[in-house]
Structure formats: C-alpha cells, structure tokens
Design an enzyme around this catalytic site. Structure first.
Site, PDB file in Angstrom:
ATOM      1  N   HIS A 183       0.860  -1.203   0.000  1.00  0.00           N
ATOM      2  CA  HIS A 183       0.000   0.000   0.000  1.00  0.00           C
ATOM      3  C   HIS A 183       0.888   1.242   0.000  1.00  0.00           C
ATOM      4  CE1 HIS A 183      -3.100   2.831   0.899  1.00  0.00           C
ATOM      5  NE2 HIS A 183      -3.969   1.958   1.385  1.00  0.00           N
TER       6      HIS A 183
ATOM      7  N   GLU B 290      -0.690   1.542  -5.497  1.00  0.00           N
ATOM      8  CA  GLU B 290      -0.406   0.293  -4.813  1.00  0.00           C
ATOM      9  C   GLU B 290      -0.209  -0.851  -5.802  1.00  0.00           C
ATOM     10  OE1 GLU B 290      -3.557  -0.269  -1.882  1.00  0.00           O
ATOM     11  OE2 GLU B 290      -4.014   1.874  -2.050  1.00  0.00           O
TER      12      GLU B 290
END
Length: 324
Positions: free
Chosen positions: A184, A288
């Site tokens: 992330h 991401e």
C-alpha cells in the site's frame, strides 16, 4: 611550516568529508519507543522500517528528500496501523473477506531474521533486512491457516528500494488457503493537482466509490481532481508517478502483482479518516501494487513470491537527467 600543516589538515578534513559512508543497517528506537531499522546507503539515501507491521515509514534520497508520505496525524500506537509509508496488506485486501479491513500483517510485530536463506546472490553494496511473520494462536482464531511470511527490504546503491515477499502455506492438515495482498504505497507529492499516473490508461477498473462497479478508463494518463479509489485489473509491470512541480518521476516495477490501486481521499473523505490531516490529501497519492483480481491459492508446502522495486529520477520536459 605552519601554512603547510594547515593546508594538509584542511585537505585531510575535506577528503574525509567527501568519502562515502559504508552501507549499514542500524537498530534503534523510533516513535513511542517502537523498534526501528534504518538502512543507509553509501551516498546517503536511507529507508526506515518499523518492526511493527514491517512498515517502511521513510524513503529518502541522497539529498535527504523524503519520497514517501506519512500522515501528519499518524499514530505509532499498536494495535492501530500506521497511516502512510508502505503498509503490508495480508491476508486480505480492504473488506473483501471475513477479516477486518486490510487483514492483520500491518498490526503485528515482525521478527528480524539474522540467518535467513538467500533470495539470490547479493549485489555489491546492497544493504538489506530480512523480516519474518508467523501465524500465532490468536491469528488462527480469526484466520485458521498456518503460514510463514518472509520479507526482504533492500536499499540499492542508487537509492532504489526493493521489497520481496515470500508467503508459505505451513498447514499440517493438507488444507489449501487463499489470500489477497498489497504493498500500500503512499507517495509524497508537491500537490495532487501536479501529479499524473502513467501505465494505467485504457484499462478496466473497479470503482470503490461506486460499489466496485466495473468501468474502463478512457484516458492515456491518470490525473486526480476528486476522490479517487480505483482497483485496476491486469496492469503492466511498470507504473510511474510524474510530479510536474517537483520535476520527479517515481517508478514502480512489480512482479507477481498483476493489479494496482490509485487512491486519494480528497477533501470530504479526508474528514472521515481520524488519522489523516484535513489537508494531507493535497500532498499524497497512493499507487499500490497488489494481487486481488484472482486471489492467490496455496497448497500446503507451497510458497508464493512477489516483489516491487521503487526508484526515483529527476525529469526535465520528460527527459531523465539523474537518479535521485
């Protein structure tokens, strides 16, 4: 004679100051006394990694410029996850499954491995750390699968960061398991209005702001001027974030991670996130690398491997001029 000695002394001091430092890994205490590892490269680039969550919270180039975003209201107080940097999302992305959003790997304290088996031959002047997370009895109560997750974080000679994950099914009852996964990545930008994301044009995506309805992006380059939360499916191995004001391009090269997310909460959504400052959305974009379109399935004894490499270069009118 005095002048000569002064000349020699100044020369030695200047020579010492100009010499590159040795690449190293330092174990220290971070915010709120949490254990932190600092990777240092010979020419000054650094990476900070907290054992809590195996969480990369800082990536600085050799000029000391921060390349990752960390929320102005980030808390370093377990069991709450750290907002910003590079959280590890495993074994569940978002709320797609029975667990709490984004699983539990980012809420666990990992172990530093000192004698781990090599992933590959170690290039000259690379500095790295190996981290390990194993399922606990408490984890088995909420996700009944035994696993070993090994993560290598490498800082290369040119300041590039490579994260390599190996996840192994260690179930003893011959039971396979499946999971979704993400790095992330939160990147620091000058202003979100100055940013474009390259590599995702003309692709299908699921729009999280519209109940994951599937759309096709008609643009060649992705720009952001409102709340954006999209899961792009079947993406290229190389993506990039171009910051016009910074004259900087950050590249993401991924392997084993076919999907990607672009996220910025914008003004209104930011108000609902308690560990995000009201204006933080202006200085960040999350791009991401993930596996979600087709969950990974592992049989007992099997191991899955995936990686991402992050690098940054300065650009002038689209021309790369030097590594940051």
């Amino acid at each position: 004679m005095i002048s000569y000695l002064l000349y020699v002394t100044i020369s030695i001091v200047l020579w010492v100051q100009l010499q590159p430092t040795l690449a190293s890994v330092e174990i220290t205490k971070g915010i709120n006394g949490l254990d932190k590892l600092v990777l240092r490269q010979t020419h000054g680039s650094t990476v900070d990694v907290y054992l809590y969550g195996a969480h990369v919270t800082s990536w600085k180039n050799d000029q000391g410029k921060e390349l990752l975003f960390l929320s102005s209201k980030a808390t370093f107080s377990p069991p709450k996850a750290i907002r910003g940097g590079i959280p590890i999302i495993f074994p569940q992305f978002s709320n797609i499954g029975p667990l709490k959003s984004h699983g539990f790997a980012r809420n666990r304290v990992w172990t530093k491995e000192n004698n781990s088996r090599p992933l590959q031959s170690k290039p000259i002047n690379e500095v790295f750390v190996d981290l390990l997370l194993k399922s606990t009895e408490d984890d088995l109560k909420i996700w009944p699968n035994r696993f070993e997750y090994r993560l290598r974080i490498t800082l290369g000679l040119k300041g590039e960061v490579t994260m390599t994950s190996r996840i192994k099914n260690t179930n003893t009852d011959k039971k396979p398991f499946n999971f979704t996964f993400a790095y992330h990545n939160y990147f620091a930008v000058s202003n979100i209005s100055e940013v474009r994301v390259e590599g995702l044009g003309k692709l299908d995506y699921l729009d999280n702001t519209k109940n994951r309805t599937k759309f096709k992006d008609t643009r060649d380059i992705i720009t952001i001027n409102s709340e954006t939360d999209r899961i792009y499916l079947g993406t290229p191995k190389k993506l990039a974030i171009l910051d016009n004001k910074k004259k900087q391009r950050v590249s993401i090269e991924k392997d084993g991670l076919p999907d990607a997310v672009v996220w910025n909460p914008w003004k209104e959504k930011s108000k609902t996130v308690d560990d995000l400052g009201p204006d933080d959305y202006k200085s960040m974009v999350a791009v991401e690398a993930l596996a979600i379109g087709k969950p990974v399935i592992l049989n007992p004894g099997q191991e899955w491997k995936a990686s991402q490499n992050l690098s940054a270069v300065a650009v002038t009118v689209g021309l790369e001029v030097h590594v940051l």
